[in-house]
Write a protein that holds these residues in place. Sequence first.
Motif, PDB file in Angstrom:
ATOM      1  N   GLY A 146      -4.047  15.204   1.652  1.00 42.39           N
ATOM      2  CA  GLY A 146      -3.615  16.397   2.041  1.00 42.39           C
ATOM      3  C   GLY A 146      -2.240  16.845   1.368  1.00 42.39           C
ATOM      4  N   PRO A 147      -1.416  18.028   1.575  1.00 44.17           N
ATOM      5  CA  PRO A 147      -0.176  18.207   1.195  1.00 44.17           C
ATOM      6  C   PRO A 147       0.771  17.401   1.840  1.00 44.17           C
ATOM      7  CG  PRO A 147      -1.319  20.072   1.833  1.00 44.17           C
ATOM      8  CD  PRO A 147      -2.308  18.925   2.179  1.00 44.17           C
ATOM      9  N   GLN A 148       0.835  17.021   2.908  1.00 43.30           N
ATOM     10  CA  GLN A 148       1.594  15.901   3.646  1.00 43.30           C
ATOM     11  C   GLN A 148       1.797  14.685   3.016  1.00 43.30           C
ATOM     12  OE1 GLN A 148       0.244  16.314   7.689  1.00 43.30           O
ATOM     13  NE2 GLN A 148       1.694  18.188   8.063  1.00 43.30           N
ATOM     14  N   THR A 149       0.659  14.180   2.614  1.00 44.22           N
ATOM     15  CA  THR A 149       0.357  13.010   2.097  1.00 44.22           C
ATOM     16  C   THR A 149       1.037  12.789   0.685  1.00 44.22           C
ATOM     17  OG1 THR A 149      -1.677  12.545   3.204  1.00 44.22           O
ATOM     18  CG2 THR A 149      -1.103  10.824   1.347  1.00 44.22           C
ATOM     19  N   LEU A 150       0.884  13.954  -0.013  1.00 42.76           N
ATOM     20  CA  LEU A 150       1.319  14.240  -1.343  1.00 42.76           C
ATOM     21  C   LEU A 150       2.893  14.214  -1.206  1.00 42.76           C
ATOM     22  CD1 LEU A 150       0.792  14.388  -4.391  1.00 42.76           C
ATOM     23  CD2 LEU A 150       0.916  16.894  -3.982  1.00 42.76           C
ATOM     24  N   LEU A 151       3.590  15.002  -0.192  1.00 41.69           N
ATOM     25  CA  LEU A 151       5.071  14.965  -0.061  1.00 41.69           C
ATOM     26  C   LEU A 151       5.444  13.786   0.375  1.00 41.69           C
ATOM     27  CD1 LEU A 151       5.348  18.614   1.606  1.00 41.69           C
ATOM     28  CD2 LEU A 151       6.053  17.838  -0.921  1.00 41.69           C
ATOM     29  N   PHE A 152       5.038  12.990   1.257  1.00 39.42           N
ATOM     30  CA  PHE A 152       5.405  11.755   1.682  1.00 39.42           C
ATOM     31  C   PHE A 152       5.338  10.625   0.532  1.00 39.42           C
ATOM     32  CE2 PHE A 152       4.767   7.492   3.550  1.00 39.42           C
ATOM     33  CZ  PHE A 152       5.806   7.288   4.243  1.00 39.42           C
ATOM     34  N   SER A 153       4.441  10.834  -0.274  1.00 37.86           N
ATOM     35  CA  SER A 153       4.395   9.800  -1.532  1.00 37.86           C
ATOM     36  C   SER A 153       5.616  10.246  -2.620  1.00 37.86           C
ATOM     37  CB  SER A 153       3.030   9.846  -2.286  1.00 37.86           C
ATOM     38  OG  SER A 153       2.162   9.565  -1.367  1.00 37.86           O
ATOM     39  N   LEU A 154       5.941  11.498  -2.438  1.00 36.18           N
ATOM     40  CA  LEU A 154       6.928  11.804  -3.685  1.00 36.18           C
ATOM     41  C   LEU A 154       8.173  11.639  -2.916  1.00 36.18           C
ATOM     42  CD1 LEU A 154       5.393  15.108  -5.081  1.00 36.18           C
ATOM     43  CD2 LEU A 154       5.533  12.946  -6.112  1.00 36.18           C
ATOM     44  N   PHE A 155       8.372  11.142  -1.706  1.00 41.57           N
ATOM     45  CA  PHE A 155       9.816  10.956  -1.264  1.00 41.57           C
ATOM     46  C   PHE A 155      10.660   9.947  -1.738  1.00 41.57           C
ATOM     47  CE2 PHE A 155      12.500   8.825   1.870  1.00 41.57           C
ATOM     48  CZ  PHE A 155      13.469   9.701   2.099  1.00 41.57           C
ATOM     49  N   TRP A 156       9.859   8.678  -1.993  1.00 39.53           N
ATOM     50  CA  TRP A 156      10.889   7.744  -2.634  1.00 39.53           C
ATOM     51  C   TRP A 156      11.084   7.865  -4.066  1.00 39.53           C
ATOM     52  CZ3 TRP A 156      13.724   5.009   0.417  1.00 39.53           C
ATOM     53  CH2 TRP A 156      13.340   4.676   1.606  1.00 39.53           C
ATOM     54  N   PRO A 157      10.014   8.320  -4.805  1.00 38.80           N
ATOM     55  CA  PRO A 157      10.583   8.598  -6.178  1.00 38.80           C
ATOM     56  C   PRO A 157      11.613   9.642  -6.482  1.00 38.80           C
ATOM     57  CG  PRO A 157       8.216   8.643  -6.246  1.00 38.80           C
ATOM     58  CD  PRO A 157       8.680   8.476  -4.713  1.00 38.80           C
ATOM     59  N   THR A 158      11.638  10.482  -5.506  1.00 41.70           N
ATOM     60  CA  THR A 158      12.644  11.634  -5.591  1.00 41.70           C
ATOM     61  C   THR A 158      14.160  10.979  -5.048  1.00 41.70           C
ATOM     62  OG1 THR A 158      11.240  13.417  -5.017  1.00 41.70           O
ATOM     63  CG2 THR A 158      13.343  13.992  -4.556  1.00 41.70           C
ATOM     64  N   PHE A 159      14.029  10.122  -4.005  1.00 34.03           N
ATOM     65  CA  PHE A 159      15.198   9.510  -3.489  1.00 34.03           C
ATOM     66  C   PHE A 159      16.022   8.501  -4.517  1.00 34.03           C
ATOM     67  CE2 PHE A 159      17.258   5.905  -1.245  1.00 34.03           C
ATOM     68  CZ  PHE A 159      18.106   6.512  -0.547  1.00 34.03           C
ATOM     69  N   LEU A 160      14.652   7.960  -5.591  1.00 33.77           N
ATOM     70  CA  LEU A 160      15.306   7.071  -6.521  1.00 33.77           C
ATOM     71  C   LEU A 160      15.920   7.905  -7.661  1.00 33.77           C
ATOM     72  CD1 LEU A 160      15.082   3.890  -6.983  1.00 33.77           C
ATOM     73  CD2 LEU A 160      12.901   4.505  -8.425  1.00 33.77           C
ATOM     74  N   LEU A 161      15.231   9.011  -8.074  1.00 34.14           N
ATOM     75  CA  LEU A 161      15.840   9.939  -9.046  1.00 34.14           C
ATOM     76  C   LEU A 161      17.257  10.502  -8.685  1.00 34.14           C
ATOM     77  CD1 LEU A 161      14.970  11.303 -11.516  1.00 34.14           C
ATOM     78  CD2 LEU A 161      14.110  13.302 -10.364  1.00 34.14           C
ATOM     79  N   THR A 162      17.283  10.810  -7.249  1.00 31.98           N
ATOM     80  CA  THR A 162      18.584  11.692  -6.915  1.00 31.98           C
ATOM     81  C   THR A 162      19.446  10.546  -7.048  1.00 31.98           C
ATOM     82  OG1 THR A 162      17.376  13.057  -5.563  1.00 31.98           O
ATOM     83  CG2 THR A 162      19.782  12.849  -5.109  1.00 31.98           C
ATOM     84  N   GLY A 163      19.300   9.226  -6.648  1.00 26.14           N
ATOM     85  CA  GLY A 163      20.223   8.278  -6.444  1.00 26.14           C
ATOM     86  C   GLY A 163      20.775   7.879  -7.772  1.00 26.14           C
ATOM     87  N   GLY A 164      19.979   7.761  -8.958  1.00 24.01           N
ATOM     88  CA  GLY A 164      20.068   7.277 -10.143  1.00 24.01           C
ATOM     89  C   GLY A 164      20.878   8.294 -10.798  1.00 24.01           C
TER      90      GLY A 164
END
Length: 191
Positions: A153-171
């Motif tokens: 579902g959409p919640q699973t997709l958002l949860f899966s995208l959390f760590w890559p977004t965190f990594l991209l923002t940190g980089g």
Amino acid sequence: MGKKLVMAQKRGETRALCLGVAMVVCAVIAYYILCTTMLPLCQKSVWTQESTCHLIETNIRDQEELEGRKVAQYPCLWVNVSAVGRWAVLYHTEDTWDQNQQCSYIPSSLDNYQLARADVEKVRDNFHEHRVFYCFSTTRENETTVLYRRLYGPQTLLFSLFWPTFLLTGGLLIIVMVKINQSLSILAAQK
């Protein structure tokens, strides 16, 4: 002493830039993998309508009860519900429906029959305790299956995208901070 300090500072900046770029590259790779695996599964999911399910009956099925049909040798739970004004079969997730369409719930530990049976009985008792619950149905008219929980579902997709977004923002933040530090160093050296 000043020259050594400047050289050490440049090495540190180079390492920080490499770290930031590596984080951004890893995030882009993670986005690519998630978009090629999770996104199609979310888009293909037909169980998008949240409904209220009313329990009709539950039945624990064993191998002996299903003679003549190809089923695995483990106990499983069969659940009938009333959803969207019609009778339907409840499946735990999309994967349960794909694994065995004769079981609404498949226990997680299939190695030990007694543990699997206890798990199925616990889930059955939970359904009897909460006879009305939310489930996911499809918008198709003649569909007789509903899901208890959506895996894709959409919640699973958002949860899966959390760590890559965190990594991209940190980089990106590391790269920006190094570039700001370099420009401030140049301005200080010019004065």
